[in-house]
Scaffold this motif. Structure first.
Motif, PDB file in Angstrom:
ATOM      1  N   VAL B  17       0.843  -1.193   0.000  1.00 38.89           N
ATOM      2  CA  VAL B  17       0.000   0.000   0.000  1.00 38.89           C
ATOM      3  C   VAL B  17       0.878   1.241   0.000  1.00 38.89           C
ATOM      4  CG1 VAL B  17      -1.724   1.310   1.291  1.00 38.89           C
ATOM      5  CG2 VAL B  17      -1.845  -1.182   1.242  1.00 38.89           C
ATOM      6  N   ASN B  18       0.688   2.065  -1.009  1.00 36.68           N
ATOM      7  CA  ASN B  18       1.388   3.348  -1.034  1.00 36.68           C
ATOM      8  C   ASN B  18       0.512   4.390  -0.347  1.00 36.68           C
ATOM      9  OD1 ASN B  18       3.622   2.435  -2.493  1.00 36.68           O
ATOM     10  ND2 ASN B  18       2.509   2.638  -4.416  1.00 36.68           N
ATOM     11  N   VAL B  19       1.115   5.155   0.524  1.00 37.83           N
ATOM     12  CA  VAL B  19       0.350   6.189   1.221  1.00 37.83           C
ATOM     13  C   VAL B  19       0.767   7.555   0.677  1.00 37.83           C
ATOM     14  CG1 VAL B  19      -0.185   7.227   3.456  1.00 37.83           C
ATOM     15  CG2 VAL B  19       0.215   4.758   3.291  1.00 37.83           C
ATOM     16  N   VAL B  20      -0.218   8.321   0.252  1.00 37.84           N
ATOM     17  CA  VAL B  20       0.066   9.679  -0.234  1.00 37.84           C
ATOM     18  C   VAL B  20      -0.757  10.671   0.589  1.00 37.84           C
ATOM     19  CG1 VAL B  20       0.537   8.892  -2.578  1.00 37.84           C
ATOM     20  CG2 VAL B  20      -1.779   9.605  -1.975  1.00 37.84           C
ATOM     21  N   ASP B  21      -0.318  11.913   0.593  1.00 37.14           N
ATOM     22  CA  ASP B  21      -1.097  12.962   1.262  1.00 37.14           C
ATOM     23  C   ASP B  21      -2.324  13.260   0.409  1.00 37.14           C
ATOM     24  OD1 ASP B  21       0.650  13.141   3.348  1.00 37.14           O
ATOM     25  OD2 ASP B  21       1.860  14.717   2.415  1.00 37.14           O
ATOM     26  N   HIS B  45     -18.829  14.191  14.858  1.00 34.44           N
ATOM     27  CA  HIS B  45     -18.955  13.273  13.723  1.00 34.44           C
ATOM     28  C   HIS B  45     -18.120  13.753  12.534  1.00 34.44           C
ATOM     29  CE1 HIS B  45     -22.171  11.753  16.180  1.00 34.44           C
ATOM     30  NE2 HIS B  45     -22.426  10.787  15.305  1.00 34.44           N
ATOM     31  N   VAL B  46     -17.768  12.795  11.684  1.00 32.80           N
ATOM     32  CA  VAL B  46     -16.969  13.108  10.493  1.00 32.80           C
ATOM     33  C   VAL B  46     -17.572  12.396   9.274  1.00 32.80           C
ATOM     34  CG1 VAL B  46     -14.870  13.296  11.881  1.00 32.80           C
ATOM     35  CG2 VAL B  46     -15.408  11.124  10.749  1.00 32.80           C
ATOM     36  N   LEU B  47     -17.218  12.885   8.108  1.00 36.67           N
ATOM     37  CA  LEU B  47     -17.577  12.159   6.879  1.00 36.67           C
ATOM     38  C   LEU B  47     -16.416  11.228   6.538  1.00 36.67           C
ATOM     39  CD1 LEU B  47     -19.358  11.673   4.326  1.00 36.67           C
ATOM     40  CD2 LEU B  47     -17.996  13.443   3.213  1.00 36.67           C
ATOM     41  N   LEU B  48     -16.716   9.943   6.478  1.00 35.34           N
ATOM     42  CA  LEU B  48     -15.671   8.963   6.187  1.00 35.34           C
ATOM     43  C   LEU B  48     -15.863   8.464   4.753  1.00 35.34           C
ATOM     44  CD1 LEU B  48     -14.583   6.352   8.786  1.00 35.34           C
ATOM     45  CD2 LEU B  48     -14.488   5.846   6.373  1.00 35.34           C
ATOM     46  N   ILE B  49     -14.871   8.666   3.922  1.00 31.38           N
ATOM     47  CA  ILE B  49     -14.939   8.193   2.533  1.00 31.38           C
ATOM     48  C   ILE B  49     -13.936   7.043   2.385  1.00 31.38           C
ATOM     49  CG2 ILE B  49     -14.811   8.804   0.091  1.00 31.38           C
ATOM     50  CD1 ILE B  49     -15.155  11.725   0.860  1.00 31.38           C
ATOM     51  N   SER B  50     -14.407   5.930   1.845  1.00 32.74           N
ATOM     52  CA  SER B  50     -13.498   4.778   1.687  1.00 32.74           C
ATOM     53  C   SER B  50     -13.760   4.068   0.362  1.00 32.74           C
ATOM     54  CB  SER B  50     -13.664   3.795   2.859  1.00 32.74           C
ATOM     55  OG  SER B  50     -14.994   3.353   2.935  1.00 32.74           O
ATOM     56  N   LYS B  89      -4.889   3.481   3.661  1.00 33.55           N
ATOM     57  CA  LYS B  89      -4.856   2.421   2.642  1.00 33.55           C
ATOM     58  C   LYS B  89      -5.623   2.827   1.380  1.00 33.55           C
ATOM     59  CE  LYS B  89      -8.829  -0.565   3.203  1.00 33.55           C
ATOM     60  NZ  LYS B  89      -9.197  -0.335   1.797  1.00 33.55           N
ATOM     61  N   ASP B  90      -6.539   3.780   1.521  1.00 32.82           N
ATOM     62  CA  ASP B  90      -7.317   4.239   0.360  1.00 32.82           C
ATOM     63  C   ASP B  90      -6.755   5.531  -0.233  1.00 32.82           C
ATOM     64  OD1 ASP B  90      -9.096   2.141   0.797  1.00 32.82           O
ATOM     65  OD2 ASP B  90     -10.374   3.343   2.113  1.00 32.82           O
ATOM     66  N   LEU B  94      -8.041   7.513  -3.626  1.00 34.19           N
ATOM     67  CA  LEU B  94      -8.993   8.603  -3.425  1.00 34.19           C
ATOM     68  C   LEU B  94      -8.357   9.997  -3.471  1.00 34.19           C
ATOM     69  CD1 LEU B  94     -11.249   7.064  -0.601  1.00 34.19           C
ATOM     70  CD2 LEU B  94     -11.582   7.018  -3.061  1.00 34.19           C
ATOM     71  N   ASN B  95      -7.049  10.053  -3.623  1.00 35.23           N
ATOM     72  CA  ASN B  95      -6.402  11.362  -3.685  1.00 35.23           C
ATOM     73  C   ASN B  95      -6.879  12.122  -4.929  1.00 35.23           C
ATOM     74  OD1 ASN B  95      -4.650  13.503  -3.208  1.00 35.23           O
ATOM     75  ND2 ASN B  95      -3.018  12.545  -4.431  1.00 35.23           N
ATOM     76  N   GLY B  96      -7.307  13.351  -4.726  1.00 36.15           N
ATOM     77  CA  GLY B  96      -7.714  14.183  -5.859  1.00 36.15           C
ATOM     78  C   GLY B  96      -9.189  14.122  -6.193  1.00 36.15           C
ATOM     79  N   ILE B  97      -9.971  13.381  -5.429  1.00 41.19           N
ATOM     80  CA  ILE B  97     -11.396  13.269  -5.780  1.00 41.19           C
ATOM     81  C   ILE B  97     -12.116  14.596  -5.567  1.00 41.19           C
ATOM     82  CG2 ILE B  97     -11.592  10.787  -5.358  1.00 41.19           C
ATOM     83  CD1 ILE B  97     -12.925  11.476  -2.654  1.00 41.19           C
ATOM     84  N   ARG B  98     -13.178  14.748  -6.295  1.00 39.94           N
ATOM     85  CA  ARG B  98     -14.032  15.930  -6.154  1.00 39.94           C
ATOM     86  C   ARG B  98     -15.405  15.438  -5.726  1.00 39.94           C
ATOM     87  NH1 ARG B  98     -17.526  18.851  -9.790  1.00 39.94           N
ATOM     88  NH2 ARG B  98     -17.451  21.101  -9.389  1.00 39.94           N
ATOM     89  N   VAL B  99     -15.832  15.882  -4.539  1.00 36.77           N
ATOM     90  CA  VAL B  99     -17.134  15.452  -4.026  1.00 36.77           C
ATOM     91  C   VAL B  99     -18.157  16.537  -4.328  1.00 36.77           C
ATOM     92  CG1 VAL B  99     -18.437  14.696  -1.996  1.00 36.77           C
ATOM     93  CG2 VAL B  99     -15.989  14.191  -2.171  1.00 36.77           C
ATOM     94  N   ASP B 100     -19.189  16.136  -5.033  1.00 36.01           N
ATOM     95  CA  ASP B 100     -20.229  17.089  -5.447  1.00 36.01           C
ATOM     96  C   ASP B 100     -21.580  16.587  -4.930  1.00 36.01           C
ATOM     97  OD1 ASP B 100     -21.431  19.219  -6.641  1.00 36.01           O
ATOM     98  OD2 ASP B 100     -21.342  18.423  -8.678  1.00 36.01           O
ATOM     99  N   TYR B 101     -22.566  17.448  -4.976  1.00 35.59           N
ATOM    100  CA  TYR B 101     -23.926  17.034  -4.599  1.00 35.59           C
ATOM    101  C   TYR B 101     -24.883  17.575  -5.634  1.00 35.59           C
ATOM    102  CZ  TYR B 101     -28.221  16.338  -1.980  1.00 35.59           C
ATOM    103  OH  TYR B 101     -29.477  15.928  -1.596  1.00 35.59           O
TER     104      TYR B 101
END
Lengths: 315, 128
Positions: B17-21, B45-50, B89-90, B94-101
């Protein structure tokens, strides 16, 4: 244009019949054997496999495909629920990619681990006429085998499956189980070599490493029975569903029987189509080849422009 | 002993597993929708994205509002009062994702655009 007498047939019809009349033999199979441990193993596998294994419970075996996002088959796996863990048997050449897929996508909050079982276990198959009788002879104490279940007796796992209407018995045994190997010897049987398994699996039309390598769809290699279109999403499901609803399979698997050696590659057929030979094997002077060709190939098509196979004879 | 007892089994297979910021983008509409969903519980509470195996394309997203996990393997990204957690591990996936609604009756809700994805399925919940 030279035409050579070659049988091009559906594996379930012609060539298979001859082979299944031979007495059953035990083959050593080079497989990838892994053990998945953890409470969520079944759910995790069910997210990945093409078949619904949500009901997999202790004592059961369910087979499935691992496909890529383009719907191509990456591995064929047999999953045995052993109580606290799942025994996963796949095709040897895909060991690394399958294990990476199984471990990489484990949810962060699930404790799942995958062990390499190849050092401890060996995989064998019995193919030929009435393989159950051979098992009965080796293990008279064993009750009759039934599909989707396995029997474990004296540290040997037996399970029954069918492919192209041929009974195939899978055996998983510890490498250090000397009693198992002694029984085979006492019954005057022997374990055939890996090369012989290659011949046997082509004879019954069972795909191997050259067919299960993300190049072919399940339909191409006769594995459509391992797709559950009503189970929901799995990798490749969109492609499989589209094929089912909007088009028809374009390719099919065939077996060629020849008396001379073939080479892996593309050959023209007398009906204007072609066959791509993917696997070849020889036993007792009989050459068998597995290939992929158009689903509409003529059953009496012959190879053309192929001088090296001019000695071929119809079987 | 059983067939799986005894010696010969290796240590667990571990995928490298490579870990990036992780950097992610959260649109204004997604921020508003998250604030409404968290309804004043932003401090606890937090939003957890996996990401996990499955879906049509190989991996599928999971988003959940959960109590802040007591786990040092998460990266924490803060947008005003909203905190987003992504497990190490994710991080590569998931680096660089854009979360929209998107507020629409058909196909609405939170949506993720992922620059690392070579392919996404029709519903947008799965990627490879």
């Amino acid at each position: 244009m030279l035409a050579s007498p070659v049988v091009v047939a559906n594996p379930s019809v012609d060539t298979m019949g001859n082979l299944s009349e031979n007495s059953a033999q035990i083959y050593l199979v080079k497989s990838s054997i892994s053990v998945m441990e953890g409470l969520e193993s079944v759910n995790h596998l069910n997210n990945i496999l093409s078949t619904d294994i949500g009901s997999l419970d202790k004592g059961m075996r369910i087979d499935g495909l691992i496909c890529d996002s383009n719907g191509r088959v990456a591995d064929i796996v047999n999953c045995y629920h052993m109580g606290k863990s799942i025994l996963i048997v796949g095709i040897d050449s895909n060991t690394e990619s399958t294990r990476e897929l199984l471990t990489k996508g484990v949810p962060w909050d699930k404790k799942l681990s995958l062990l390499d079982g190849n050092g401890a276990l060996e995989h064998l198959k019995i193919i030929g006429h009435d393989p159950s009788s051979l098992v009965e002879m080796l293990y008279p104490e064993l009750s009759k085998l039934s599909e989707n279940k396995y029997s474990e007796f004296e540290n040997v796992v037996f399970s029954l499956g069918t492919h192209n209407e041929h009974e195939i018995i899978d055996i998983i045994v510890r490498r250090d189980n000397s009693d198992f190997y002694d029984r085979i010897e006492r019954c005057n049987h022997k374990i055939s070599k890996i090369e012989d398994w290659e011949f046997a699996r082509i004879a019954v039309g069972y795909p191997g490493s050259n067919e299960v390598n993300t190049k072919y769809l399940p339909h191409d290699i006769g594995m459509i029975n391992l797709i559950s279109l009503n189970k929901g999403c799995y990798p490749g499901q969109e492609i499989h569903a589209r094929l089912d609803s909007r088009s028809k399979p374009k390719k099919r698997m065939v077996v060629l029987s020849t008396t001379d050696v073939m080479e892996i590659g593309k050959y023209s057929l007398s009906d204007g189509s072609s066959v791509k030979i993917t696997s070849i094997a020889v036993r007792d002077g009989l050459h068998l080849s597995m290939g992929i060709c158009s689903v509409d190939v003529s059953t009496d098509a012959t190879l053309v422009n192929c001088n090296s196979v001019s000695k071929l004879t119809l079987l | 002993m059983g067939i799986l007892g005894g010696e010969g089994f290796s240590l667990p297979v571990v995928s490298k597993v490579n870990v990036v910021d992780v950097n992610i983008e959260l649109t204004e509409t997604a921020k508003a929708a998250l604030s409404a969903s968290m309804s004043g519980e932003e401090d606890t509470h937090v939003l957890l994205i996996s990401a996990q195996s499955g879906g049509c394309s190989g991996y599928m997203y999971d988003m959940a509002i959960v109590e802040e996990p007591d786990n040092s393997d998460f990266q924490k990204i803060q947008f005003d009062r909203i905190r987003i957690f992504i497990h190490n591990k994710d991080s590569t996936m998931l680096n660089g994702i854009r979360v929209d609604y998107k507020d629409s009756l058909m196909g609405g809700g939170f949506q993720i655009e992922n620059p690392n994805a070579s392919k996404s399925c029709g519903c947008g919940q799965s990627f490879s």
